[in-house]
Design a protein around this motif. Sequence first.
Motif, PDB file in Angstrom:
ATOM      1  N   LEU A  53      93.352 -89.467 -94.579  1.00 25.80           N
ATOM      2  CA  LEU A  53      93.602 -88.029 -94.443  1.00 25.80           C
ATOM      3  C   LEU A  53      92.413 -87.194 -94.888  1.00 25.80           C
ATOM      4  CD1 LEU A  53      97.336 -87.523 -95.470  1.00 25.80           C
ATOM      5  CD2 LEU A  53      96.278 -87.036 -93.283  1.00 25.80           C
ATOM      6  N   GLU A  54      91.684 -87.671 -95.889  1.00 23.46           N
ATOM      7  CA  GLU A  54      90.522 -86.936 -96.389  1.00 23.46           C
ATOM      8  C   GLU A  54      89.470 -86.772 -95.283  1.00 23.46           C
ATOM      9  OE1 GLU A  54      87.508 -87.830 -99.907  1.00 23.46           O
ATOM     10  OE2 GLU A  54      89.618 -87.965-100.522  1.00 23.46           O
ATOM     11  N   CYS A  55      89.218 -87.847 -94.546  1.00 24.37           N
ATOM     12  CA  CYS A  55      88.252 -87.796 -93.440  1.00 24.37           C
ATOM     13  C   CYS A  55      88.735 -86.856 -92.339  1.00 24.37           C
ATOM     14  CB  CYS A  55      88.012 -89.181 -92.859  1.00 24.37           C
ATOM     15  SG  CYS A  55      86.949 -90.207 -93.867  1.00 24.37           S
ATOM     16  N   LEU A  56      90.016 -86.908 -92.029  1.00 24.37           N
ATOM     17  CA  LEU A  56      90.571 -86.043 -90.994  1.00 24.37           C
ATOM     18  C   LEU A  56      90.433 -84.579 -91.391  1.00 24.37           C
ATOM     19  CD1 LEU A  56      92.078 -85.716 -88.317  1.00 24.37           C
ATOM     20  CD2 LEU A  56      94.207 -85.902 -89.592  1.00 24.37           C
ATOM     21  N   ASN A  57      90.707 -84.267 -92.659  1.00 22.69           N
ATOM     22  CA  ASN A  57      90.586 -82.895 -93.131  1.00 22.69           C
ATOM     23  C   ASN A  57      89.141 -82.411 -93.077  1.00 22.69           C
ATOM     24  OD1 ASN A  57      93.328 -82.610 -93.580  1.00 22.69           O
ATOM     25  ND2 ASN A  57      93.196 -83.355 -95.672  1.00 22.69           N
ATOM     26  N   LYS A  58      88.181 -83.278 -93.429  1.00 24.94           N
ATOM     27  CA  LYS A  58      86.760 -82.912 -93.349  1.00 24.94           C
ATOM     28  C   LYS A  58      86.369 -82.616 -91.909  1.00 24.94           C
ATOM     29  CE  LYS A  58      84.788 -85.581 -97.157  1.00 24.94           C
ATOM     30  NZ  LYS A  58      83.906 -86.730 -97.456  1.00 24.94           N
ATOM     31  N   ALA A  59      86.792 -83.472 -90.987  1.00 19.48           N
ATOM     32  CA  ALA A  59      86.463 -83.286 -89.568  1.00 19.48           C
ATOM     33  C   ALA A  59      87.117 -82.013 -89.027  1.00 19.48           C
ATOM     34  CB  ALA A  59      86.917 -84.497 -88.764  1.00 19.48           C
ATOM     35  N   PHE A  60      88.332 -81.714 -89.488  1.00 19.34           N
ATOM     36  CA  PHE A  60      89.045 -80.516 -89.038  1.00 19.34           C
ATOM     37  C   PHE A  60      88.341 -79.253 -89.529  1.00 19.34           C
ATOM     38  CE2 PHE A  60      92.488 -77.347 -89.723  1.00 19.34           C
ATOM     39  CZ  PHE A  60      92.828 -77.157 -88.400  1.00 19.34           C
ATOM     40  N   LYS A  61      87.961 -79.229 -90.817  1.00 17.71           N
ATOM     41  CA  LYS A  61      87.304 -78.050 -91.390  1.00 17.71           C
ATOM     42  C   LYS A  61      85.962 -77.761 -90.730  1.00 17.71           C
ATOM     43  CE  LYS A  61      89.294 -77.865 -95.970  1.00 17.71           C
ATOM     44  NZ  LYS A  61      89.086 -78.067 -97.408  1.00 17.71           N
ATOM     45  N   ALA A  62      85.184 -78.803 -90.475  1.00 14.82           N
ATOM     46  CA  ALA A  62      83.854 -78.629 -89.884  1.00 14.82           C
ATOM     47  C   ALA A  62      83.901 -78.559 -88.353  1.00 14.82           C
ATOM     48  CB  ALA A  62      82.946 -79.771 -90.327  1.00 14.82           C
ATOM     49  N   LYS A  63      85.102 -78.686 -87.769  1.00 15.46           N
ATOM     50  CA  LYS A  63      85.296 -78.681 -86.311  1.00 15.46           C
ATOM     51  C   LYS A  63      84.417 -79.726 -85.619  1.00 15.46           C
ATOM     52  CE  LYS A  63      86.706 -73.858 -86.033  1.00 15.46           C
ATOM     53  NZ  LYS A  63      88.101 -73.953 -85.842  1.00 15.46           N
ATOM     54  N   ARG A  64      84.266 -80.878 -86.259  1.00 17.78           N
ATOM     55  CA  ARG A  64      83.418 -81.938 -85.701  1.00 17.78           C
ATOM     56  C   ARG A  64      84.037 -82.583 -84.460  1.00 17.78           C
ATOM     57  NH1 ARG A  64      82.222 -84.520 -91.319  1.00 17.78           N
ATOM     58  NH2 ARG A  64      80.626 -83.119 -92.095  1.00 17.78           N
TER      59      ARG A  64
END
Length: 89
Positions: A53-64
């Motif tokens: 979930l941590e990786c998913l949240n990082k990708a979501f915040k940065a719109k990667r």
Amino acid sequence: MKQRKIPMRMCTGCMEMKPKKELIRIVKSPEGIISVDLTGKKSGRGAYICKNLECLNKAFKAKRLNKNLEAVIDEEIYQRLKDEIADEE
């Protein structure tokens, strides 16, 4: 016996190279439909994310994921990914 090469892919959340089998693939089909590809075999442009979930949240915040797939990703896809990750843990 010859050692088989393990395909590596980069997680869009933590930006680390990991074996393809450890990651979840999000794919944009040639028609422009975005979906979660658990088999890793659907045709189209793919992006990978850790089962974390941590990786998913990082990708979501940065719109990667949006940048990697060159499309806007719906909230429903993020929710499906969260559910998939929760099932894995």
